[in-house]
Enzyme design. Structure first.
Site, short mmCIF file in Angstrom:
data_model
loop_
_atom_site.label_atom_id
_atom_site.label_comp_id
_atom_site.label_asym_id
_atom_site.label_seq_id
_atom_site.Cartn_x
_atom_site.Cartn_y
_atom_site.Cartn_z
N GLY A 1 11.88 -6.36 -35.25
CA GLY A 1 10.94 -7.21 -35.98
C GLY A 1 10.42 -8.39 -35.17
N ARG B 1 -3.92 0.51 -36.59
CA ARG B 1 -3.40 -0.75 -37.14
C ARG B 1 -4.45 -1.60 -37.87
NH1 ARG B 1 -1.25 -4.56 -34.88
NH2 ARG B 1 0.53 -4.74 -36.28
N CYS C 1 -16.03 9.21 -39.45
CA CYS C 1 -16.96 9.33 -40.57
C CYS C 1 -16.44 8.61 -41.83
CB CYS C 1 -17.16 10.82 -40.84
SG CYS C 1 -18.41 11.14 -42.03
N1 LLP Z 1 14.41 -0.65 -36.43
C1 LLP Z 1 14.01 0.00 -37.52
C2 LLP Z 1 15.00 0.63 -38.37
C3 LLP Z 1 12.64 0.08 -37.84
O1 LLP Z 1 12.25 0.72 -38.93
C4 LLP Z 1 11.70 -0.55 -36.99
C5 LLP Z 1 10.27 -0.48 -37.30
C6 LLP Z 1 12.17 -1.22 -35.85
C7 LLP Z 1 13.54 -1.26 -35.60
C8 LLP Z 1 11.26 -1.89 -34.86
O2 LLP Z 1 10.50 -2.89 -35.41
P1 LLP Z 1 9.62 -3.84 -34.47
O3 LLP Z 1 10.57 -4.59 -33.56
O4 LLP Z 1 8.71 -2.99 -33.66
O5 LLP Z 1 8.90 -4.75 -35.39
N2 LLP Z 1 3.39 0.44 -37.64
C9 LLP Z 1 3.65 -0.94 -37.97
C10 LLP Z 1 5.09 -1.31 -37.72
C11 LLP Z 1 6.06 -0.40 -38.42
C12 LLP Z 1 7.49 -0.71 -38.08
C13 LLP Z 1 8.41 0.34 -38.59
N3 LLP Z 1 9.78 0.11 -38.30
C14 LLP Z 1 2.69 -1.83 -37.18
O6 LLP Z 1 1.87 -1.29 -36.44
O7 LLP Z 1 2.74 -3.05 -37.31
#
Ligand code: LLP
Length: 420
Positions: free
Chosen positions: A231, A313, A346
């Site tokens: 996150g 996104r 489209c």
């Molecule tokens: N761990 C778990 C269990 C997760 O579900 C996720 C992300 C992460 C780690 C990594 O999160 P990060 O550090 O990348 O924030 N497609 C969305 C983000 C979806 C994240 C899903 N899970 C976007 O483009 O913002």
């Protein structure tokens, strides 16, 4: 080549002397471009997050699971998480050992669980149903579980993954039933994990989440690890000087909490974090070409080949990506003006940036969509039967290597079965 707007890539020397137009001529447009040096820097930064000794970084491969990308992450000594057998498969190919992979599953079939078990990859389950399923398949085995500490965070409601409104993780009120199932199948519960959501820019929410999951951990003896999830945010509004996440401050606060907990727990258990975006976003950009410029009433549109099939996104979460502008000729742009940058899909909603102030864009200009290394290519699709772009790396010595070919028309039709 004229760089009409290129402050961010210039500052970090993203292109290392490589000409974006030459990249497009060679590999086609649009094109995902990654910088190896920046990727390695990010891996190292996160590896040094805390002073606590038993600390491991699991790169969250869902953000970018390109094989070569994973090979570099592996070379930097990180471990990985996986969300599917497909991610496990590519991670093994990239050189990760089974014990470096953590399968954080969600609503998976018996076949998917068996795939992980057969490959000696540890699974985290996130419901009582899935723990039962695991127990039946692998009695006496080792298992981890994802718990919901009740603290959620994220840039959009679609990516908040803890708290009352989410499908993820086990609510701690079910711990007695959870323990019953462990006993019933003689399972060894080795670790617990959480993920509060994606993209926080202030460390305090993360620390709050860490404390919440540690509270849950106190209810289990003899854990081997606790994984706090990812996150970690990055500043997407670099042209507005959006401040970075204060990673040093977060690291210091985290170190203190971990040290205290380990002392209290009476064991130097391993702590893990799971960043995806922080490691991958800023080492990548998406190049695309302006094919049309038009006015509709007072609104100027720049029509590009960067549809939401290529980067999802902005359409999916209203996400902001800074945009740079490069021009082959030396014709300068007179003024900055509001322009809506759209793709070639489209749908009217196919908008990358609405009313963005950019230099006067002309046909043939190249656009660089910044911070596209995370959740970029992995979320692309063949919608409208369009070809997903190639991916290239600018290596540390400035060489450019192709790490994923652009789709071909054969690729996108080869699974179809004709009635003829
Ligand atoms: N761990 C778990 C269990 C997760 O579900 C996720 C992300 C992460 C780690 C990594 O999160 P990060 O550090 O990348 O924030 N497609 C969305 C983000 C979806 C994240 C899903 N899970 C976007 O483009 O913002």
């Amino acid at each position: 080549m004229l760089k009409l707007k290129s402050k961010v890539t210039d500052e970090v020397n993203f292109f290392q002397g490589v000409d974006p137009y030459e990249l497009i001529e060679k590999y086609g447009s649009p094109l995902y471009v990654y910088n190896e040096r920046i990727l390695r820097e990010r891996c190292r930064e996160i590896k040094n997050l805390v002073s606590y000794p038993n600390f491991s970084v699991n790169y969250s491969a869902k953000a970018n699971s390109n094989l070569a990308f994973l090979e570099i992450v592996h070379d930097e000594g990180l471990s990985v998480d996986a969300m599917s057998p497909g991610e496990i498969y590519v991670e093994l190919k990239a050189g990760f050992k089974p014990e470096q992979i953590f399968y954080i599953s969600n609503n998976v079939s018996e076949e998917e669980m068996k795939f992980a078990i057969e490959h000696n990859v540890l699974i985290s389950v996130d419901s009582l149903s899935q723990l039962e399923q695991y127990g039946k398949i692998n009695p006496g085995g080792k298992v981890a579980a994802r718990f919901n500490g009740g603290v959620g965070a994220g840039h959009h409601e679609k990516v908040v993954t803890a708290g009352k409104k989410t499908k993820f993780a086990i609510n701690p009120e079910y711990i007695p039933e959870f323990k019953e199932i462990l006993k019933k199948y003689n399972l060894k519960f080795v670790g617990l994990n959480q993920h509060i959501g994606s993209l926080f820019m202030e460390g305090d929410k993360y620390i709050e989440g860490v404390k919440a999951i540690l509270e849950i951990a106190r209810q289990f003896d003899d854990l081997e690890f606790i994984d706090f999830g990812g996150g970690f945010g990055i500043p997407y509004k670099k042209f507005e000087n959006e401040p970075r996440l204060d990673i040093k401050d977060l690291g210091e606060k985290l170190s203190a909490v971990l040290k205290d907990f380990a002392e209290e727990y009476g064991k130097q258990l391993t702590f893990k974090v799971e960043p995806g975006r922080y490691i991958s976003a800023e080492c990548g950009l998406l190049l695309g070409t302006v094919h049309a410029v038009k006015y509709n009433g007072p609104n100027k549109f720049a029509g590009t080949d960067i549809g939401f099939n290529v980067i999802a996104r902005p359409v999916m979460y209203d996400s902001h990506h800074d945009i740079e502008v490069y021009r082959k000729s030396d014709i300068k742009s007179k003024k900055d003006e509001a322009v809506t940058v759209v793709g070639n899909i489209c749908e009217s909603g196919d908008i990358i940036a609405k009313d963005r102030i950019l230099p006067d864009i002309k046909e043939g200009d190249l656009l660089g969509i910044l911070d596209a290394g995370a959740y970029g290519h992995v979320m692309s699709s063949n919608y409208n039967n369009r070809l997903r772009p190639a991916e290239v790396f600018i290596r540390e010595n400035g060489d450019v290597v192709l790490t994923r070919e652009r789709d071909t028309l054969e690729d996108i039709t080869k699974k179809y079965i004709s009635l003829q």
